[in-house]
Design a protein around this motif. Structure first.
Motif, short mmCIF file in Angstrom:
data_model
loop_
_atom_site.label_atom_id
_atom_site.label_comp_id
_atom_site.label_asym_id
_atom_site.label_seq_id
_atom_site.Cartn_x
_atom_site.Cartn_y
_atom_site.Cartn_z
N GLU A 10 -8.44 -69.35 38.41
CA GLU A 10 -8.94 -68.28 39.47
C GLU A 10 -9.46 -67.28 38.76
O GLU A 10 -10.17 -66.38 39.05
CB GLU A 10 -7.71 -67.86 40.30
CG GLU A 10 -7.30 -68.92 41.16
CD GLU A 10 -8.28 -69.50 42.12
OE1 GLU A 10 -9.19 -68.62 42.56
OE2 GLU A 10 -8.57 -70.61 42.26
N TRP A 11 -8.98 -67.03 37.38
CA TRP A 11 -9.39 -65.98 36.42
C TRP A 11 -10.74 -66.03 36.08
O TRP A 11 -11.64 -64.96 36.04
CB TRP A 11 -8.48 -65.71 35.40
CG TRP A 11 -9.01 -64.67 34.30
CD1 TRP A 11 -9.66 -64.61 33.14
CD2 TRP A 11 -9.33 -63.20 34.68
NE1 TRP A 11 -9.70 -63.68 32.36
CE2 TRP A 11 -9.83 -62.72 33.44
CE3 TRP A 11 -9.09 -62.47 35.47
CZ2 TRP A 11 -10.18 -61.50 33.20
CZ3 TRP A 11 -9.51 -61.36 35.72
CH2 TRP A 11 -10.01 -60.69 34.27
N LEU A 12 -11.26 -67.39 35.79
CA LEU A 12 -12.75 -67.74 35.53
C LEU A 12 -13.51 -67.31 36.79
O LEU A 12 -14.65 -66.85 36.64
CB LEU A 12 -13.02 -69.19 35.29
CG LEU A 12 -14.09 -69.63 34.85
CD1 LEU A 12 -14.54 -69.03 33.65
CD2 LEU A 12 -14.03 -71.22 34.65
N ALA A 72 -12.45 -60.99 46.50
CA ALA A 72 -12.03 -62.16 45.75
C ALA A 72 -11.66 -63.03 46.71
O ALA A 72 -11.76 -64.54 46.06
CB ALA A 72 -11.00 -61.40 44.66
N VAL A 73 -10.81 -62.93 47.79
CA VAL A 73 -10.36 -63.93 48.60
C VAL A 73 -11.47 -64.42 49.61
O VAL A 73 -11.88 -65.54 49.70
CB VAL A 73 -9.13 -63.27 49.34
CG1 VAL A 73 -8.76 -64.30 50.61
CG2 VAL A 73 -7.85 -62.85 48.66
N SER A 74 -12.37 -63.42 50.09
CA SER A 74 -13.16 -63.88 50.96
C SER A 74 -14.45 -64.77 50.47
O SER A 74 -15.02 -65.53 51.29
CB SER A 74 -13.88 -62.57 51.92
OG SER A 74 -14.47 -61.92 50.99
N SER A 75 -14.52 -64.72 49.06
CA SER A 75 -15.58 -65.52 48.62
C SER A 75 -15.20 -66.98 48.65
O SER A 75 -16.01 -67.76 48.68
CB SER A 75 -15.66 -65.06 47.39
OG SER A 75 -14.57 -65.19 46.58
N GLU A 76 -13.86 -67.17 48.81
CA GLU A 76 -13.49 -68.75 49.10
C GLU A 76 -13.85 -69.28 50.26
O GLU A 76 -13.85 -70.41 50.49
CB GLU A 76 -11.95 -68.61 48.95
CG GLU A 76 -11.30 -68.34 47.49
CD GLU A 76 -11.65 -69.40 46.39
OE1 GLU A 76 -12.20 -70.59 46.79
OE2 GLU A 76 -11.62 -68.94 45.16
N PHE A 77 -14.07 -68.49 51.18
CA PHE A 77 -14.52 -69.05 52.79
C PHE A 77 -15.96 -68.92 53.03
O PHE A 77 -16.47 -69.39 54.05
CB PHE A 77 -13.86 -67.89 53.85
CG PHE A 77 -12.33 -67.95 53.75
CD1 PHE A 77 -11.51 -68.92 54.17
CD2 PHE A 77 -11.63 -66.96 52.92
CE1 PHE A 77 -10.17 -68.96 54.05
CE2 PHE A 77 -10.26 -66.72 52.98
CZ PHE A 77 -9.61 -67.96 53.64
N ARG A 78 -16.64 -68.99 51.84
CA ARG A 78 -18.15 -68.93 51.88
C ARG A 78 -18.75 -70.48 51.29
O ARG A 78 -18.03 -70.61 50.16
CB ARG A 78 -18.95 -68.15 51.31
CG ARG A 78 -18.70 -66.58 51.92
CD ARG A 78 -19.79 -65.59 51.57
NE ARG A 78 -20.03 -65.47 49.93
CZ ARG A 78 -19.17 -64.36 49.34
NH1 ARG A 78 -18.32 -63.65 49.88
NH2 ARG A 78 -19.43 -64.51 48.12
N SER A 79 -19.50 -71.25 51.83
CA SER A 79 -20.06 -72.28 51.43
C SER A 79 -19.01 -73.60 51.19
O SER A 79 -19.25 -74.22 50.20
CB SER A 79 -20.81 -71.99 50.29
OG SER A 79 -22.05 -71.01 50.46
N ALA A 101 -2.22 -63.13 41.72
CA ALA A 101 -1.82 -62.78 40.35
C ALA A 101 -3.40 -62.25 39.79
O ALA A 101 -3.41 -61.26 38.92
CB ALA A 101 -1.37 -64.06 39.58
N VAL A 102 -4.19 -62.88 39.83
CA VAL A 102 -5.38 -62.65 39.26
C VAL A 102 -6.21 -61.32 39.84
O VAL A 102 -7.11 -60.64 39.52
CB VAL A 102 -6.64 -63.65 39.15
CG1 VAL A 102 -6.00 -64.90 38.35
CG2 VAL A 102 -7.09 -64.23 40.34
N ILE A 103 -5.83 -61.09 41.26
CA ILE A 103 -6.15 -59.58 41.57
C ILE A 103 -5.58 -58.54 40.94
O ILE A 103 -5.86 -57.32 40.71
CB ILE A 103 -5.99 -59.99 43.04
CG1 ILE A 103 -7.23 -60.77 43.57
CG2 ILE A 103 -6.35 -58.64 43.89
CD1 ILE A 103 -7.05 -61.32 45.16
#
Length: 241
Positions: A10-12, A72-79, A101-103
Protein backbone atom coordinates in the motif's frame (compact mmCIF):
# COMPACT_ATOMS: atom_id res chain seq x y z
CA UNK A 1 -0.81 -12.98 4.67
CA UNK A 2 1.01 -10.96 7.35
CA UNK A 3 0.29 -7.26 7.73
CA UNK A 4 3.81 -5.97 6.99
CA UNK A 5 3.91 -7.01 3.29
CA UNK A 6 0.45 -5.51 2.82
CA UNK A 7 1.61 -2.23 4.34
CA UNK A 8 4.61 -2.20 1.99
CA UNK A 9 2.37 -2.79 -0.99
CA UNK A 10 0.00 0.00 0.00
CA UNK A 11 2.92 2.35 0.66
CA UNK A 12 4.18 1.70 -2.86
CA UNK A 13 0.79 2.79 -4.19
CA UNK A 14 0.97 6.01 -2.17
CA UNK A 15 4.43 6.81 -3.51
CA UNK A 16 3.63 6.11 -7.15
CA UNK A 17 0.27 7.92 -7.39
CA UNK A 18 1.52 11.46 -8.03
CA UNK A 19 -1.53 13.26 -6.69
CA UNK A 20 -0.97 11.82 -3.21
CA UNK A 21 2.58 13.11 -2.51
CA UNK A 22 1.37 16.32 -4.16
CA UNK A 23 -1.40 16.62 -1.57
CA UNK A 24 1.13 16.35 1.27
CA UNK A 25 3.31 18.97 -0.41
CA UNK A 26 0.26 21.21 -0.71
CA UNK A 27 -0.46 20.64 2.99
CA UNK A 28 2.98 21.97 3.88
CA UNK A 29 2.97 24.87 1.42
CA UNK A 30 -0.57 26.13 2.12
CA UNK A 31 -0.35 25.86 5.88
CA UNK A 32 3.03 27.58 6.08
CA UNK A 33 2.01 30.35 3.68
CA UNK A 34 -1.26 31.15 5.45
CA UNK A 35 0.43 31.08 8.86
CA UNK A 36 3.08 33.49 7.60
CA UNK A 37 0.35 35.86 6.41
CA UNK A 38 -1.50 35.53 9.72
CA UNK A 39 1.70 36.25 11.60
CA UNK A 40 2.04 39.62 9.87
CA UNK A 41 -1.58 40.71 10.35
CA UNK A 42 -2.85 38.73 13.35
CA UNK A 43 -2.12 41.21 16.15
CA UNK A 44 -4.86 43.55 14.92
CA UNK A 45 -7.49 41.08 16.14
CA UNK A 46 -8.87 42.09 19.57
CA UNK A 47 -9.30 38.41 20.46
CA UNK A 48 -5.69 37.69 19.53
CA UNK A 49 -4.46 34.21 20.45
CA UNK A 50 -0.77 34.02 19.47
CA UNK A 51 -0.62 30.21 19.29
CA UNK A 52 -3.73 29.86 17.15
CA UNK A 53 -2.61 32.77 14.96
CA UNK A 54 0.72 31.06 14.37
CA UNK A 55 -0.94 27.76 13.49
CA UNK A 56 -4.04 29.19 11.79
CA UNK A 57 -2.74 28.10 8.39
CA UNK A 58 -3.92 24.62 9.37
CA UNK A 59 -7.53 25.68 8.82
CA UNK A 60 -7.18 26.03 5.02
CA UNK A 61 -4.22 23.62 4.87
CA UNK A 62 -6.23 20.74 6.33
CA UNK A 63 -8.11 20.50 3.02
CA UNK A 64 -4.96 18.96 1.57
CA UNK A 65 -4.88 16.39 4.39
CA UNK A 66 -8.54 15.57 3.80
CA UNK A 67 -7.84 15.24 0.08
CA UNK A 68 -4.90 12.93 0.74
CA UNK A 69 -6.99 10.56 2.85
CA UNK A 70 -9.96 10.61 0.50
CA UNK A 71 -7.96 10.09 -2.70
CA UNK A 72 -5.79 7.35 -1.22
CA UNK A 73 -8.93 5.25 -0.68
CA UNK A 74 -11.09 6.38 -3.60
CA UNK A 75 -8.34 5.52 -6.08
CA UNK A 76 -9.06 1.87 -5.28
CA UNK A 77 -12.58 2.20 -6.66
CA UNK A 78 -11.46 3.27 -10.12
CA UNK A 79 -10.83 0.82 -12.96
CA UNK A 80 -11.31 -2.26 -10.82
CA UNK A 81 -8.21 -1.60 -8.70
CA UNK A 82 -9.95 -2.80 -5.55
CA UNK A 83 -10.62 -6.23 -7.07
CA UNK A 84 -6.90 -6.64 -7.75
CA UNK A 85 -6.03 -5.50 -4.23
CA UNK A 86 -8.46 -7.93 -2.64
CA UNK A 87 -7.30 -10.76 -4.88
CA UNK A 88 -3.85 -10.27 -3.36
CA UNK A 89 -5.22 -9.66 0.17
CA UNK A 90 -8.53 -11.53 0.54
CA UNK A 91 -8.99 -10.42 4.15
CA UNK A 92 -10.61 -7.05 3.64
CA UNK A 93 -10.15 -5.87 7.20
CA UNK A 94 -6.39 -6.45 6.98
CA UNK A 95 -6.18 -4.61 3.68
CA UNK A 96 -8.13 -1.63 5.05
CA UNK A 97 -5.96 -1.53 8.17
CA UNK A 98 -2.85 -1.39 5.99
CA UNK A 99 -4.40 1.38 3.89
CA UNK A 100 -5.18 3.37 7.04
CA UNK A 101 -1.62 2.89 8.31
CA UNK A 102 -0.02 4.28 5.15
CA UNK A 103 -2.36 7.25 5.28
CA UNK A 104 -1.74 7.93 8.96
CA UNK A 105 2.06 7.70 9.11
CA UNK A 106 3.05 10.19 6.38
CA UNK A 107 0.28 12.61 7.33
CA UNK A 108 1.47 12.61 10.94
CA UNK A 109 5.10 13.18 9.99
CA UNK A 110 4.33 15.88 7.42
CA UNK A 111 1.88 17.42 9.89
CA UNK A 112 4.58 17.77 12.54
CA UNK A 113 7.08 19.28 10.10
CA UNK A 114 4.40 21.59 8.75
CA UNK A 115 3.29 22.73 12.20
CA UNK A 116 6.86 23.49 13.24
CA UNK A 117 7.55 25.46 10.04
CA UNK A 118 4.26 27.36 10.37
CA UNK A 119 5.01 28.25 13.98
CA UNK A 120 8.50 29.51 13.13
CA UNK A 121 7.48 31.67 10.18
CA UNK A 122 4.45 33.09 12.00
CA UNK A 123 6.51 33.90 15.09
CA UNK A 124 8.91 35.81 12.91
CA UNK A 125 6.00 37.97 11.77
CA UNK A 126 4.43 38.31 15.21
CA UNK A 127 7.67 39.45 16.82
CA UNK A 128 7.24 40.54 20.45
CA UNK A 129 3.51 39.73 20.34
CA UNK A 130 4.43 36.04 20.62
CA UNK A 131 6.87 36.47 23.52
CA UNK A 132 4.29 35.26 26.02
CA UNK A 133 4.07 31.81 24.44
CA UNK A 134 5.60 29.16 26.67
CA UNK A 135 7.64 26.20 25.45
CA UNK A 136 5.02 23.73 26.67
CA UNK A 137 2.23 25.48 24.77
CA UNK A 138 4.25 25.55 21.56
CA UNK A 139 5.20 21.87 21.86
CA UNK A 140 1.58 20.98 22.55
CA UNK A 141 0.47 23.00 19.52
CA UNK A 142 2.98 21.36 17.16
CA UNK A 143 2.41 17.81 18.40
CA UNK A 144 -1.35 18.24 18.54
CA UNK A 145 -1.44 19.81 15.08
CA UNK A 146 0.23 16.76 13.53
CA UNK A 147 -2.18 14.43 15.31
CA UNK A 148 -5.16 16.54 14.26
CA UNK A 149 -4.15 16.50 10.59
CA UNK A 150 -3.63 12.73 10.74
CA UNK A 151 -7.09 12.24 12.26
CA UNK A 152 -8.74 14.41 9.60
CA UNK A 153 -7.00 12.45 6.82
CA UNK A 154 -8.21 9.18 8.35
CA UNK A 155 -11.70 10.62 8.83
CA UNK A 156 -11.79 11.41 5.10
CA UNK A 157 -10.48 7.93 4.31
CA UNK A 158 -13.32 6.33 6.24
CA UNK A 159 -15.92 8.50 4.53
CA UNK A 160 -14.38 7.71 1.13
CA UNK A 161 -14.59 3.97 1.84
CA UNK A 162 -18.23 4.41 2.78
CA UNK A 163 -19.18 6.58 -0.22
CA UNK A 164 -16.76 4.88 -2.66
CA UNK A 165 -16.06 8.20 -4.33
CA UNK A 166 -13.38 10.81 -3.83
CA UNK A 167 -15.51 13.48 -5.50
CA UNK A 168 -18.47 12.77 -3.23
CA UNK A 169 -16.25 12.73 -0.15
CA UNK A 170 -14.57 16.03 -0.94
CA UNK A 171 -17.89 17.58 -1.98
CA UNK A 172 -19.19 16.71 1.48
CA UNK A 173 -16.18 17.43 3.70
CA UNK A 174 -14.61 20.51 2.12
CA UNK A 175 -17.74 22.71 2.42
CA UNK A 176 -18.33 21.29 5.89
CA UNK A 177 -14.85 22.19 7.13
CA UNK A 178 -14.65 25.60 5.45
CA UNK A 179 -18.24 26.84 5.70
CA UNK A 180 -20.81 24.71 7.49
CA UNK A 181 -18.77 24.20 10.64
CA UNK A 182 -18.44 27.96 11.16
CA UNK A 183 -22.14 28.57 10.47
CA UNK A 184 -23.17 25.83 12.89
CA UNK A 185 -20.72 27.22 15.44
CA UNK A 186 -22.28 30.67 15.28
CA UNK A 187 -25.79 29.25 15.57
CA UNK A 188 -25.32 26.58 18.23
CA UNK A 189 -22.59 27.83 20.53
CA UNK A 190 -20.82 25.13 22.52
CA UNK A 191 -22.44 22.29 20.52
CA UNK A 192 -20.00 23.14 17.74
CA UNK A 193 -17.12 22.21 20.06
CA UNK A 194 -18.05 18.58 19.42
CA UNK A 195 -17.76 18.77 15.64
CA UNK A 196 -14.72 16.85 14.36
CA UNK A 197 -12.77 19.87 13.14
CA UNK A 198 -13.75 22.35 15.86
CA UNK A 199 -12.96 19.89 18.64
CA UNK A 200 -9.55 18.98 17.30
CA UNK A 201 -8.55 22.59 16.66
CA UNK A 202 -8.73 23.39 20.37
CA UNK A 203 -5.23 21.91 20.65
CA UNK A 204 -4.01 24.81 18.50
CA UNK A 205 -5.14 27.46 20.97
CA UNK A 206 -3.24 29.01 23.84
CA UNK A 207 -6.45 29.68 25.76
CA UNK A 208 -9.81 28.00 25.41
CA UNK A 209 -13.27 28.19 26.97
CA UNK A 210 -16.03 25.65 27.01
CA UNK A 211 -16.52 22.00 27.83
CA UNK A 212 -13.48 20.59 26.06
CA UNK A 213 -9.76 21.19 26.43
CA UNK A 214 -6.92 20.56 23.95
CA UNK A 215 -6.53 16.82 24.46
CA UNK A 216 -10.19 16.04 25.16
CA UNK A 217 -10.98 17.93 21.92
CA UNK A 218 -8.55 15.71 20.02
CA UNK A 219 -10.21 12.71 21.67
CA UNK A 220 -13.57 13.84 20.25
CA UNK A 221 -12.02 14.11 16.79
CA UNK A 222 -10.54 10.64 17.28
CA UNK A 223 -14.01 9.26 18.07
CA UNK A 224 -15.40 10.79 14.86
CA UNK A 225 -12.48 9.27 12.96
CA UNK A 226 -12.98 5.84 14.52
CA UNK A 227 -16.67 5.95 13.62
CA UNK A 228 -15.87 6.89 10.01
CA UNK A 229 -13.26 4.12 9.69
CA UNK A 230 -15.64 1.54 11.17
CA UNK A 231 -18.36 2.64 8.75
CA UNK A 232 -15.91 2.39 5.87
CA UNK A 233 -14.76 -1.06 6.98
CA UNK A 234 -18.37 -2.20 7.29
CA UNK A 235 -19.14 -0.96 3.78
CA UNK A 236 -16.04 -2.67 2.42
CA UNK A 237 -17.05 -6.00 3.97
CA UNK A 238 -20.71 -5.85 2.93
CA UNK A 239 -20.51 -4.55 -0.62
CA UNK A 240 -19.01 -6.09 -3.74
CA UNK A 241 -15.60 -4.89 -4.88
Amino acid sequence: MQLTPVVRSEWLKIRTLRSLPGALLALFAATTAFSAIAGVSGTSDPGFDPLFTALSGVVPGQIAAVSFGALAVSSEFRSGALRLSLAAVPRRGRWFAAKAAVIAAPTLLVGWVTALAALLVARAGLGSAADGLGTGEQVRGVVGCGVYLMLMALFAAGVAALLRSGVATLSLLVPFVLVVSFVIGDATGTVADFLPDKAGQLVLRESYDGTLGPWSGLAVTALWTAAALLAGAWSLRRRDA
